[in-house]
Each structure stands twice: as structure tokens, then as C-alpha cells.
Enzyme design. Structure first.
Site, PDB file in Angstrom:
ATOM      1  N   ASP A 181       0.811  -1.218   0.000  1.00 44.80           N
ATOM      2  CA  ASP A 181       0.000   0.000   0.000  1.00 44.80           C
ATOM      3  C   ASP A 181       0.846   1.271   0.000  1.00 44.80           C
ATOM      4  O   ASP A 181       2.008   1.264   0.416  1.00 44.80           O
ATOM      5  CB  ASP A 181      -0.902   0.032   1.235  1.00 44.80           C
ATOM      6  CG  ASP A 181      -2.067  -0.934   1.145  1.00 44.80           C
ATOM      7  OD1 ASP A 181      -2.088  -1.768   0.215  1.00 44.80           O
ATOM      8  OD2 ASP A 181      -2.964  -0.859   2.013  1.00 44.80           O
ATOM      9  N   HIS A 210       3.578  -2.023   3.372  1.00 42.80           N
ATOM     10  CA  HIS A 210       3.537  -0.621   2.963  1.00 42.80           C
ATOM     11  C   HIS A 210       4.881  -0.202   2.382  1.00 42.80           C
ATOM     12  O   HIS A 210       5.908  -0.847   2.611  1.00 42.80           O
ATOM     13  CB  HIS A 210       3.191   0.290   4.149  1.00 42.80           C
ATOM     14  CG  HIS A 210       1.802   0.092   4.668  1.00 42.80           C
ATOM     15  ND1 HIS A 210       1.481  -0.926   5.538  1.00 42.80           N
ATOM     16  CD2 HIS A 210       0.653   0.785   4.434  1.00 42.80           C
ATOM     17  CE1 HIS A 210       0.181  -0.861   5.823  1.00 42.80           C
ATOM     18  NE2 HIS A 210      -0.343   0.170   5.168  1.00 42.80           N
TER      19      HIS A 210
END
Length: 272
Positions: free
Chosen positions: A80, A226
């Protein structure tokens, strides 16, 4: 007939009907027995709304993919918040280990660095919609117009860069209120959660991050990672994660790889 993996919402406004009916019941209870029963009934009637909004893998308002239907030692690696300064190094890392991932990217960041978006696709990875501006504190509380804009603008941004709009959507911080379902249906997006995460967006210790992810690993697990976090250690965590996956005998798989096979309903993974 088993459920398909890619499942945009079919009835995005169904929640309005059952919420209206629940409030009618509250009115009747309040009128018949007074506030002593009416107030608790009103509070109880709102529990499904809060549960559906604040639980990342809740299916109250729309289908949510929570794992992939495979018994093989394969996981869906999802990354992400890109693109970022970490993107190229992460791509190189994945190339060295023969792994593929889906990058859930932020539209504004993609517009500023389109060359990274094209490179992600060129190297055989896929893209997901992670909103246009990533309003981290308030995405869960946005109204229908703002949510539609966040989702639609990301679709347009990525389509303009790559020629193809994403098929998968991940809510900001995983939280999605009832108004998310309508734009997902409009754009043919299926929502994706996870079942293995290390909180690497805020945690800076790579070993602790990977240990938390490992507790959620299972065949078909959707791994949440992430890139570009302020602490600057996402690449270290990703490197350690890839090494650990290999040591445990895990490879990566994309849902597109499984969609041609017989699909099974999405299931819960064991909680980390």
C-alpha cells in the site's frame, strides 16, 4: 456454485432498507415502553453500521476478499501507499526472488510519478485503487460525494497512465463506511482486506513487523505491507519478509492466477 474472487457489490444500497426498518422498530419500542427500552434499542440498532465501518474485513456493506482459495504455500503480497522512493528498490527485490505483488497506489502520488506506475506494470505486477488523496484520518467518515471522487479519480488517474483501470480496491486504513459500496459497483471494483499484517506503516522495527506477519501466514493469506512510510524502514522490512517467506517455503500468487481455476468462497485467515 462457488463465489468468484472478484466480487463488486451487487446491492450497494441494501443497507438503507434494513437501517430504515431497524429505526422503525426503535420508534415502536420507544413509543410502547419508553426511553428505558427505546434508548438501548436505538444504540443496539447502530452496532451493525459501526461494525461494518470500523472492522476492516467486515462484509456488512459489500463483499470483501480476505484470503485466496488455495492450499498451496502461496500468499498474495499487497503493498500500500505508493508509489514512493522505495518503489524501484522493492521491484528489484521482488525480481531477484521471483515474486509478484499488487501495489495499491494513491492517485495523487501516481500522477506525480507515472514512470514508477508504468514500471510496476512492466515488471509483471498489478495495481489496485487506494483512493486519490489517502485521507487517512477521515476516509471512514466521508460522505457519498467525497468517496465517489476519491475512488473515481484514482481509477481515471491509473487508466490514463497505464491504459487500464484497476479491478481491486483497498479502503484507506481498511475502514469503509456504507457509501463506499456504490462507487465500487459503478467502477467494477472488488474490495480487498488482509489476514496477515505487521503494522509497518507505523512500526519501524523490521523484525517485529515480520514476526507479526508470520503469525498470520497460511496458504492463500493476503499479506499487507507498505512503502514510503515516514520512518523510512519499509524496504528493510520487505527484504526481511521476502527472505522469511522463502525460508518457510512460501511463494507469491496473484488472484488473477487463480481466477481461471474453480474459485472457492473467501474465508477468514487465522488472526495475527
Amino acid at each position: 456454485m462457488p463465489a468468484p474472487l472478484h466480487r463488486p457489490p451487487r446491492h450497494p444500497h441494501a443497507w438503507i432498507t434494513w437501517l430504515s426498518l431497524s429505526q422503525l422498530v426503535v420508534v415502536l419500542v420507544w413509543w410502547r415502553w419508553g426511553w428505558h427500552w427505546g434508548l438501548p434499542a436505538m444504540l443496539l440498532s447502530h452496532v451493525p453500521v459501526w461494525w461494518g465501518t470500523l472492522k476492516p474485513d467486515s462484509r456488512v456493506f459489500s463483499p470483501v476478499l480476505r484470503r485466496l482459495p488455495t492450499d498451496a504455500r502461496q500468499v498474495w503480497l499487497t503493498i500500500d501507499d505508493g508509489p514512493s522512493d522505495d518503489t524501484l528498490a522493492i521491484l528489484d527485490l521482488l525480481d531477484r526472488h521471483g515474486m509478484r505483488a499488487t501495489f495499491f497506489v494513491i492517485g495523487d502520488r501516481a500522477a506525480r510519478r507515472p514512470e514508477l506506475i508504468r514500471e510496476i506494470v512492466r515488471r509483471g505486477h498489478t495495481l489496485g485503487n487506494h483512493s486519490q488523496t489517502h485521507p487517512q484520518a477521515w476516509f471512514w467518515a466521508l460522505g457519498p460525494r467525497q468517496l465517489r471522487q476519491e475512488i473515481a479519480r484514482n481509477q481515471s488517474t491509473l487508466a490514463a497512465i497505464t491504459g487500464t483501470a484497476p479491478r481491486w480496491f483497498r479502503a484507506v486504513v481498511g475502514l469503509a463506511n456504507p457509501f463506499v459500496a456504490a462507487p465500487l459497483r459503478e467502477h467494477g471494483l472488488a474490495r480487498v482486506a488482509w489476514c496477515a499484517r505487521g503494522f509497518d506503516a507505523i512500526a519501524s522495527d523490521p523484525r517485529a513487523v515480520v514476526a507479526r506477519i508470520e503469525r498470520g501466514l497460511a496458504p492463500g493469506a493476503i499479506v499487507l505491507a507498505h512503502e514510503g512510510s515516514p520512518h523510512g524502514r519499509n524496504l528493510e522490512a520487505m527484504t526481511l519478509l521476502v527472505q522469511r517467506l522463502e525460508a518457510l517455503g512460501y511463494g507469491t500468487v496473484l488472484p488473477e492466477d487463480l481466477e481461471t481455476a474453480e474459485a472457492a468462497p473467501a474465508l477468514f485467515c487465522k488472526a495475527p
